[in-house]
Scaffold this motif. Structure first.
Motif, PDB file in Angstrom:
ATOM      1  N   GLU A   1     -11.671   9.218 -10.357  1.00 37.79           N
ATOM      2  CA  GLU A   1     -11.495   9.964 -11.598  1.00 37.79           C
ATOM      3  C   GLU A   1     -10.356   9.402 -12.428  1.00 37.79           C
ATOM      4  OE1 GLU A   1     -10.924  13.982 -10.307  1.00 37.79           O
ATOM      5  OE2 GLU A   1     -13.023  14.497 -10.671  1.00 37.79           O
ATOM      6  N   LEU A   2      -9.212   9.109 -11.788  1.00 39.30           N
ATOM      7  CA  LEU A   2      -8.060   8.594 -12.522  1.00 39.30           C
ATOM      8  C   LEU A   2      -8.332   7.215 -13.102  1.00 39.30           C
ATOM      9  CD1 LEU A   2      -5.145   9.706 -10.162  1.00 39.30           C
ATOM     10  CD2 LEU A   2      -5.768  10.687 -12.364  1.00 39.30           C
ATOM     11  N   SER A   3      -9.057   6.373 -12.369  1.00 43.17           N
ATOM     12  CA  SER A   3      -9.323   5.021 -12.869  1.00 43.17           C
ATOM     13  C   SER A   3     -10.238   5.044 -14.080  1.00 43.17           C
ATOM     14  CB  SER A   3      -9.950   4.170 -11.763  1.00 43.17           C
ATOM     15  OG  SER A   3     -11.219   4.692 -11.389  1.00 43.17           O
TER      16      SER A   3
ATOM     17  N   GLY B   1      -3.117   4.991   0.622  1.00 40.70           N
ATOM     18  CA  GLY B   1      -3.470   3.972  -0.364  1.00 40.70           C
ATOM     19  C   GLY B   1      -4.377   4.521  -1.462  1.00 40.70           C
ATOM     20  N   GLN B   2      -5.336   5.369  -1.091  1.00 39.75           N
ATOM     21  CA  GLN B   2      -6.224   5.951  -2.094  1.00 39.75           C
ATOM     22  C   GLN B   2      -5.488   6.941  -2.987  1.00 39.75           C
ATOM     23  OE1 GLN B   2      -9.338   5.241  -2.888  1.00 39.75           O
ATOM     24  NE2 GLN B   2      -9.407   3.602  -1.367  1.00 39.75           N
ATOM     25  N   LEU B   3      -4.522   7.667  -2.425  1.00 38.87           N
ATOM     26  CA  LEU B   3      -3.787   8.644  -3.228  1.00 38.87           C
ATOM     27  C   LEU B   3      -3.016   7.984  -4.368  1.00 38.87           C
ATOM     28  CD1 LEU B   3      -2.438  11.029  -0.425  1.00 38.87           C
ATOM     29  CD2 LEU B   3      -4.047  11.627  -2.240  1.00 38.87           C
ATOM     30  N   VAL B   4      -2.482   6.785  -4.131  1.00 38.48           N
ATOM     31  CA  VAL B   4      -1.677   6.135  -5.172  1.00 38.48           C
ATOM     32  C   VAL B   4      -2.450   5.096  -5.967  1.00 38.48           C
ATOM     33  CG1 VAL B   4       0.454   6.527  -3.884  1.00 38.48           C
ATOM     34  CG2 VAL B   4      -0.785   4.378  -3.565  1.00 38.48           C
ATOM     35  N   SER B   5      -3.635   4.702  -5.499  1.00 43.44           N
ATOM     36  CA  SER B   5      -4.366   3.645  -6.212  1.00 43.44           C
ATOM     37  C   SER B   5      -4.809   4.106  -7.595  1.00 43.44           C
ATOM     38  CB  SER B   5      -5.575   3.199  -5.384  1.00 43.44           C
ATOM     39  OG  SER B   5      -6.524   4.265  -5.269  1.00 43.44           O
ATOM     40  N   GLY B   6      -5.166   5.396  -7.715  1.00 45.09           N
ATOM     41  CA  GLY B   6      -5.558   5.896  -9.020  1.00 45.09           C
ATOM     42  C   GLY B   6      -4.425   5.894 -10.028  1.00 45.09           C
ATOM     43  N   ARG B   7      -3.180   5.863  -9.575  1.00 51.31           N
ATOM     44  CA  ARG B   7      -2.015   5.796 -10.449  1.00 51.31           C
ATOM     45  C   ARG B   7      -1.528   4.367 -10.659  1.00 51.31           C
ATOM     46  NH1 ARG B   7      -1.889  10.717 -12.928  1.00 51.31           N
ATOM     47  NH2 ARG B   7      -2.083  12.397 -11.403  1.00 51.31           N
TER      48      ARG B   7
ATOM     49  N   GLU C   1      13.720  -5.709   9.712  1.00 48.64           N
ATOM     50  CA  GLU C   1      14.729  -6.510  10.401  1.00 48.64           C
ATOM     51  C   GLU C   1      15.775  -5.602  11.038  1.00 48.64           C
ATOM     52  OE1 GLU C   1      14.649  -9.638  10.910  1.00 48.64           O
ATOM     53  OE2 GLU C   1      12.923 -10.110   9.646  1.00 48.64           O
ATOM     54  N   PRO C   2      16.167  -5.822  12.279  1.00 51.35           N
ATOM     55  CA  PRO C   2      15.721  -6.921  13.170  1.00 51.35           C
ATOM     56  C   PRO C   2      14.410  -6.637  13.874  1.00 51.35           C
ATOM     57  CG  PRO C   2      17.387  -5.615  14.235  1.00 51.35           C
ATOM     58  CD  PRO C   2      17.241  -5.021  12.860  1.00 51.35           C
ATOM     59  N   ARG C   3      13.974  -5.367  13.870  1.00 47.49           N
ATOM     60  CA  ARG C   3      12.718  -5.012  14.526  1.00 47.49           C
ATOM     61  C   ARG C   3      12.180  -3.747  13.873  1.00 47.49           C
ATOM     62  NH1 ARG C   3      13.389  -1.121  18.725  1.00 47.49           N
ATOM     63  NH2 ARG C   3      11.623  -2.010  19.850  1.00 47.49           N
ATOM     64  N   GLY C   4      10.902  -3.471  14.120  1.00 48.09           N
ATOM     65  CA  GLY C   4      10.310  -2.256  13.599  1.00 48.09           C
ATOM     66  C   GLY C   4       9.326  -2.525  12.477  1.00 48.09           C
ATOM     67  N   LEU C   5       9.000  -1.474  11.753  1.00 49.46           N
ATOM     68  CA  LEU C   5       7.988  -1.531  10.699  1.00 49.46           C
ATOM     69  C   LEU C   5       8.575  -1.006   9.397  1.00 49.46           C
ATOM     70  CD1 LEU C   5       5.007  -2.076   9.940  1.00 49.46           C
ATOM     71  CD2 LEU C   5       4.533   0.315  10.511  1.00 49.46           C
ATOM     72  N   LEU C   6       8.227  -1.682   8.298  1.00 43.06           N
ATOM     73  CA  LEU C   6       8.657  -1.290   6.961  1.00 43.06           C
ATOM     74  C   LEU C   6       7.401  -1.005   6.133  1.00 43.06           C
ATOM     75  CD1 LEU C   6      10.793  -1.053   4.663  1.00 43.06           C
ATOM     76  CD2 LEU C   6      10.455  -3.494   4.272  1.00 43.06           C
ATOM     77  N   VAL C   7       7.299   0.231   5.612  1.00 44.79           N
ATOM     78  CA  VAL C   7       6.158   0.629   4.785  1.00 44.79           C
ATOM     79  C   VAL C   7       6.707   1.054   3.430  1.00 44.79           C
ATOM     80  CG1 VAL C   7       4.161   2.124   4.555  1.00 44.79           C
ATOM     81  CG2 VAL C   7       4.905   1.407   6.821  1.00 44.79           C
ATOM     82  N   ARG C   8       6.142   0.463   2.376  1.00 46.66           N
ATOM     83  CA  ARG C   8       6.574   0.780   1.019  1.00 46.66           C
ATOM     84  C   ARG C   8       5.380   1.284   0.205  1.00 46.66           C
ATOM     85  NH1 ARG C   8      10.458  -4.204  -1.016  1.00 46.66           N
ATOM     86  NH2 ARG C   8      12.331  -3.625   0.165  1.00 46.66           N
ATOM     87  N   VAL C   9       5.630   2.335  -0.547  1.00 46.84           N
ATOM     88  CA  VAL C   9       4.666   2.838  -1.526  1.00 46.84           C
ATOM     89  C   VAL C   9       5.211   2.481  -2.899  1.00 46.84           C
ATOM     90  CG1 VAL C   9       3.514   4.852  -2.481  1.00 46.84           C
ATOM     91  CG2 VAL C   9       3.928   4.700  -0.020  1.00 46.84           C
ATOM     92  N   VAL C  10       4.488   1.642  -3.640  1.00 42.35           N
ATOM     93  CA  VAL C  10       4.933   1.161  -4.951  1.00 42.35           C
ATOM     94  C   VAL C  10       4.009   1.749  -6.012  1.00 42.35           C
ATOM     95  CG1 VAL C  10       5.458  -0.844  -6.368  1.00 42.35           C
ATOM     96  CG2 VAL C  10       5.747  -0.965  -3.878  1.00 42.35           C
ATOM     97  N   VAL C  11       4.604   2.511  -6.933  1.00 42.32           N
ATOM     98  CA  VAL C  11       3.872   3.140  -8.031  1.00 42.32           C
ATOM     99  C   VAL C  11       4.626   2.811  -9.319  1.00 42.32           C
ATOM    100  CG1 VAL C  11       3.035   5.330  -9.005  1.00 42.32           C
ATOM    101  CG2 VAL C  11       3.062   4.983  -6.529  1.00 42.32           C
ATOM    102  N   PRO C  12       3.930   2.575 -10.435  1.00 42.68           N
ATOM    103  CA  PRO C  12       4.651   2.326 -11.696  1.00 42.68           C
ATOM    104  C   PRO C  12       5.651   3.438 -11.993  1.00 42.68           C
ATOM    105  CG  PRO C  12       2.320   1.855 -11.975  1.00 42.68           C
ATOM    106  CD  PRO C  12       2.466   2.449 -10.611  1.00 42.68           C
ATOM    107  N   LYS C  13       6.819   3.066 -12.475  1.00 40.29           N
ATOM    108  CA  LYS C  13       7.842   4.055 -12.786  1.00 40.29           C
ATOM    109  C   LYS C  13       7.652   4.568 -14.213  1.00 40.29           C
ATOM    110  CE  LYS C  13      11.214   0.538 -14.248  1.00 40.29           C
ATOM    111  NZ  LYS C  13      12.510  -0.080 -13.973  1.00 40.29           N
TER     112      LYS C  13
END
Length: 466
Positions: free
Chosen positions: A304-306, A431-437, A447-459
């Motif tokens: 709908e958003l797209s 991913g679907q929640l932010v893809s429409g935006r 670093e040095p270990r683990g997982l990094l998850v980023r959600v990038v949305v236009p400001k």
């Protein structure tokens, strides 16, 4: 497409206008120049005839009077000399001794007629000199030189050019209007068809593309309408199937939950392990059903958003992330995980508070579940270029190098996390929640270990609608 078509049509129109305007401008200038030369040549012939009569009669009175009146009337200088180059009449400040006049006198005495060789233009200035011999070809008894002003002729040429250019401009404007009408006739059905295709691709009911334009486009629109009806019917049946399935599954699962719970007190101790496995699988089915419905809703909303291209959604990502971190704090403490939120300046993200809160819940739930006891989970919000970023970092086991490309794939789970409860749909839902935006989810090694998850949305800039 309309711009390209207009550009091509206008280019042809400009070439057509230039093709007839430029030769017409040149012909107009040449014609007016010839008129000026013809008129002044006739005047020279008149003065030459008078000079010849004066030489034969030995009386220059009539010649002087005629030349003087001519100069007073037209303001153009005239010089008449005899065969010995002696001045007979000099008017308008021009003298026979002037170098330019002397050269024309010499040519005329050699029985040569001298006319200006240039074609006048609106910007032409400076007089033209014309010369004519007095007498016949066998006996030249003098010369007449006339200094003709070109100002009036140049003004006439400028006026004629203005009329020609005005006509060319009107023709070009007519071409532009016709081109716009023609391209609108062709392109407007394509725009309607494009909107209908976008709605259909997003899973929305596609409005029928109105037929119009050339026959080929009308045939295409008719074919699309038939296809859209079939696809819309199939999608509607699919949505109904999901809704009906969820409704029909929830009731049996709820009844099954009640019956299993009622059996707990009647089972012998030897069946405890089996009972725990059954309840765990039942919980897994319930979570899987909830996640499937959440993913379907997120996909529908993204579509709908797209298509609708809604603008104006904005929230303070820092405040929302801080609130969600406080909500998940007890869960993290119970799991033995240290959850920290790094406070910073307000970050305005182009999404709603509910969407970001749901995404934050998914990421925090994953981090707490998969990082393991004793791990540390950090969250923060910041801006990076044109995007607003919500970041969750942990120092747990993370993912293997070859697994980052598959993270976010539906139902995929890392081999090292197979024993942890989950459906493998969390990152896909986020991913679907932010893809429409216009946003996306990124996974990388911390670093040095683990997982990094980023959600990038236009400001969004301050002052946007919230």
């Amino acid at each position: 497409m309309r711009t390209r078509v207009l550009t091509v049509v206008l280019a042809f129109a400009v070439l057509a206008v230039a093709g007839f305007a430029l030769p017409l401008l040149g012909a107009t200038a040449s014609q007016r120049t010839q008129q000026l030369v013809a008129a002044r040549t006739a005047d020279l012939d008149r003065f030459a005839s008078l000079a010849e009569q004066a030489a034969e009669a030995g009386d220059t009175g009539a010649l002087r009077a005629e030349v003087t009146r001519y100069t007073e009337l037209y303001g153009e200088a005239v010089v008449v000399v005899d065969a010995r180059r002696a001045p007979v009449v000099q008017t308008g400040g021009m003298r026979a001794a002037d170098p330019a006049v002397a050269r024309l006198v010499d040519a005329a005495l050699r029985n040569q007629r001298v006319s200006p060789g240039r074609t006048l233009r609106p910007w032409s200035h400076g007089p033209d000199l014309l010369a004519r011999p007095v007498g016949t070809g066998t006996r030249v008894s003098g010369a007449v030189v006339l200094r003709a002003s070109v100002r009036a002729a140049a003004d006439d040429i400028a006026l004629r050019w203005a009329l020609v250019l005005a006509g060319a401009g009107l023709f070009a404007a007519a071409c532009v209007l016709l081109a716009r009408a023609a391209t609108r006739w062709v392109v407007r059905p394509l725009h309607r068809l494009d909107r209908a295709v976008g709605a259909l691709a997003a899973g929305l009911p596609a409005e029928h593309a109105r037929t119009g334009g050339p026959p080929e486009l009308r045939q295409l629109a008719t074919g699309f309408n038939r296809m859209a009806d079939a696809v819309t019917t199939a999608l509607e049946q699919q949505r109904r199937l999901v809704a009906d399935t969820s409704h029909q599954l929830r009731n049996p699962l709820a009844a099954l939950r009640l019956r299993i719970d009622s059996l707990e007190s009647r089972l012998p101790a030897s069946a405890t392990r089996t009972y725990s496995g059954v309840t765990a699988e039942l919980e897994r089915m319930e979570h899987l059903l909830d996640d499937l419905l959440a993913l379907a809703n997120a996909e529908h909303r993204a579509g709908e958003l797209s298509v609708t291209d809604v603008r104006g959604a904005c929230c303070d990502a820092t405040a929302v992330a801080a609130a969600q971190a406080r909500l998940w704090q007890p869960v993290a403490e119970q799991a033995g995980v240290r959850l920290e939120f790094t406070h910073g300046p307000s970050v305005l993200m182009a999404c709603t508070e509910g969407e970001l809160a749901q995404v934050a819940d998914i990421l925090l739930d994953n981090a707490i579940k998969y990082a393991g006891e004793g791990a540390r989970v950090e969250t923060r919000c910041f801006t990076q270029g044109p995007g607003a970023v919500f970041e969750v970092r942990d120092d747990g086991p993370g993912l293997a190098d070859g697994e980052f490309a598959r993270a976010g794939t539906r139902f995929w789970r890392s081999e090292r996390h197979r024993g942890v409860r989950g459906s493998g749909l969390g990152l896909a839902i986020a991913g679907q929640l932010v893809s429409g935006r216009g946003g996306h989810v990124e996974c990388a090694a911390a670093e040095p270990r683990g997982l990094l998850v980023r959600v990038v949305v236009p400001k969004e800039q301050k002052g946007a609608a919230t």
